[in-house]
Scaffold this active site. Structure first.
Site, PDB file in Angstrom:
ATOM      1  N   SER A 196       3.054  15.863  58.371  1.00  0.00           N
ATOM      2  CA  SER A 196       2.047  16.286  57.389  1.00  0.00           C
ATOM      3  C   SER A 196       1.829  17.784  57.568  1.00  0.00           C
ATOM      4  O   SER A 196       2.361  18.382  58.511  1.00  0.00           O
ATOM      5  CB  SER A 196       0.731  15.523  57.616  1.00  0.00           C
ATOM      6  OG  SER A 196      -0.018  16.122  58.659  1.00  0.00           O
ATOM      7  N   TYR A 208      -4.556  15.250  66.556  1.00  0.00           N
ATOM      8  CA  TYR A 208      -3.700  15.045  65.387  1.00  0.00           C
ATOM      9  C   TYR A 208      -2.886  16.309  65.090  1.00  0.00           C
ATOM     10  O   TYR A 208      -1.668  16.244  64.899  1.00  0.00           O
ATOM     11  CB  TYR A 208      -4.572  14.685  64.187  1.00  0.00           C
ATOM     12  CG  TYR A 208      -3.820  14.521  62.880  1.00  0.00           C
ATOM     13  CD1 TYR A 208      -3.261  13.300  62.527  1.00  0.00           C
ATOM     14  CD2 TYR A 208      -3.685  15.585  61.988  1.00  0.00           C
ATOM     15  CE1 TYR A 208      -2.576  13.142  61.325  1.00  0.00           C
ATOM     16  CE2 TYR A 208      -3.006  15.430  60.781  1.00  0.00           C
ATOM     17  CZ  TYR A 208      -2.460  14.221  60.460  1.00  0.00           C
ATOM     18  OH  TYR A 208      -1.786  14.071  59.266  1.00  0.00           O
ATOM     19  N   LYS A 212       1.284  16.985  65.128  1.00  0.00           N
ATOM     20  CA  LYS A 212       2.023  17.440  63.955  1.00  0.00           C
ATOM     21  C   LYS A 212       2.804  18.716  64.244  1.00  0.00           C
ATOM     22  O   LYS A 212       3.918  18.899  63.748  1.00  0.00           O
ATOM     23  CB  LYS A 212       1.075  17.641  62.772  1.00  0.00           C
ATOM     24  CG  LYS A 212       0.367  16.367  62.333  1.00  0.00           C
ATOM     25  CD  LYS A 212       1.364  15.233  62.106  1.00  0.00           C
ATOM     26  CE  LYS A 212       0.699  13.920  61.766  1.00  0.00           C
ATOM     27  NZ  LYS A 212       1.665  12.806  61.651  1.00  0.00           N
TER      28      LYS A 212
END
Length: 387
Positions: A196, A208, A212
């Site tokens: 993402s 998170y 990524k």
């Protein structure tokens, strides 16, 4: 634009005619120049994926389920993995072909299980593997169940960090190690790491974003070492939002006001509100875009090591989802106008019972979309900004 002098002269003339600042005219001309190549023709793709073998980890739901649908629709033989065999079998039952879906219960956090699985695939396919989709990811469901959305990192358990990196970074790395030897004899292959834009802007939480960034960096560095092997590797950015179960349940909270939201994002609608709009990509659209990239054998090497957007690929290949729509890229002017202008956002809403109207199909499919290159994000964000 052939030279700085011509550009400046043209910008000055247009500015004088319409009362617009030359800088804005120059920027508009640049955006138009970037959009023009997309308006003429589509790249030549292979007719289908008949005979090709693919593996999709985490394939029972979400993006993995969509990837399976798109690849089998194009004719590939697709192995999907996950921990719940019943869920995998249900997913395979939804495949319409002409390709086939084969469910395999595999825990991506278990190295020995991954090794045994790849050995089994090699035995069943005569040592052939064409496509690997590293999609397994456990952190979203974990943080939703533990109600961690909105908490700062110092109030979150270390298990969240482990969830992000064990199944989603480490498992991707291990699976790719096992896949490359199966792709090497043919000197061709495609590896897709589901990701993402969380590396170039703050999203959800610290753990998170770290995960990524790791995937983006892994993709970039792997492409350097795979360049001589004829194997392409990309970081896959799905739609914003994607119509997945976790999005609908609120596991990806894109716009709720809370501690840590990027300034201005609290004005944006929550992802759940965008679920039934033309701005959201469907799972099948994700799969069709991936199948398009897999069939684009001559163009794939140009994007190896980079992040690719499903919405931009879909428009490039002229694809539509099961609603008949080609959703706009989040980096397009069409998407941003639709997101921030209330009448356009209301216009973007799709009635689940009747589907899109003729006006919506014309607006989203036919009107050209001016897009900002994804590389622009890397120029203004990412880890870390340097002085």
């Amino acid at each position: 634009v052939y030279s700085t002098q011509v550009r400046d002269r043209l910008a000055g003339q247009l500015a004088a005619m319409f009362g617009i600042r030359p800088e804005l005219v120059a920027f508009g001309a640049l955006m138009l120049a970037l959009a023009v190549p997309r308006l003429f023709g589509k790249p030549k793709l292979e007719p289908d994926l008949q005979g090709q073998v693919a593996i999709v980890t985490g394939g029972s739901r979400g993006a993995g389920f969509g990837f399976m649908l798109g690849l089998t629709e194009a004719g590939a033989k697709v192995y999907i993995t996950g921990r719940n065999l019943a869920a995998l079998e249900d997913a395979c039952a939804a495949a319409t072909g002409p390709g086939v879906c084969i469910p395999k219960a595999v825990d991506s956090a278990d190295d020995a299980a991954l090794e045994a699985f790849f050995a089994e695939v090699s035995s069943e396919t005569g040592g052939r593997l064409d496509i690997l989709v590293n999609n397994a990811y456990s952190a979203l469901s974990y943080q939703r169940k533990e109600q961690l959305i909105g908490k700062p990192f110092w109030e979150q358990p270390m298990q969240l960090f482990d969830e992000v990196h064990r199944v989603g970074v480490r498992s991707h790395y291990k699976a790719t190690m096992l896949a490359v030897p199966l792709m090497n004899p043919e000197k061709r292959g495609l590896i897709v790491n589901t990701n993402s834009p969380g590396c170039v802007l703050y999203a959800i939480n610290v753990a998170y974003g770290m995960g990524k960034c790791a995937i983006d960096k892994m993709t970039s560095d792997m492409s350097m070492e795979l360049a001589t092997e004829g194997i392409d590797v990309v970081s896959w950015w799905p739609g914003v939002p994607m119509r997945s179960e976790e999005v609908l349940k609120g596991a990806v909270d894109g716009g709720t006001s809370r501690r840590g939201v990027t300034p201005g994002f609290h004005w944006a609608p929550p992802f759940q509100e965008l679920y039934h709009t033309a701005l959201a990509t469907t799972l099948l659209f994700e799969g069709r875009a991936l199948a398009g990239l897999a069939r684009h054998t001559k163009g794939r090497p140009r994007v190896s090591g980079m992040a690719v957007s499903s919405a931009q690929l879909g428009r490039l290949y002229g694809l539509v989802d099961e609603r008949g729509l080609c959703p706009p890229s989040p980096l397009s002017l069409k998407y941003q106008l639709s997101l921030w202008i209330p009448p356009l956002l209301r216009f973007s809403a799709i009635d689940p019972a009747t589907g899109p109207s003729e006006a919506q199909l014309f607006y989203f499919n036919m009107i050209p979309s001016i897009e900002i290159p994804m590389s622009f994000l890397k120029l203004v964000g990412g880890p870390p900004l340097t002085w």
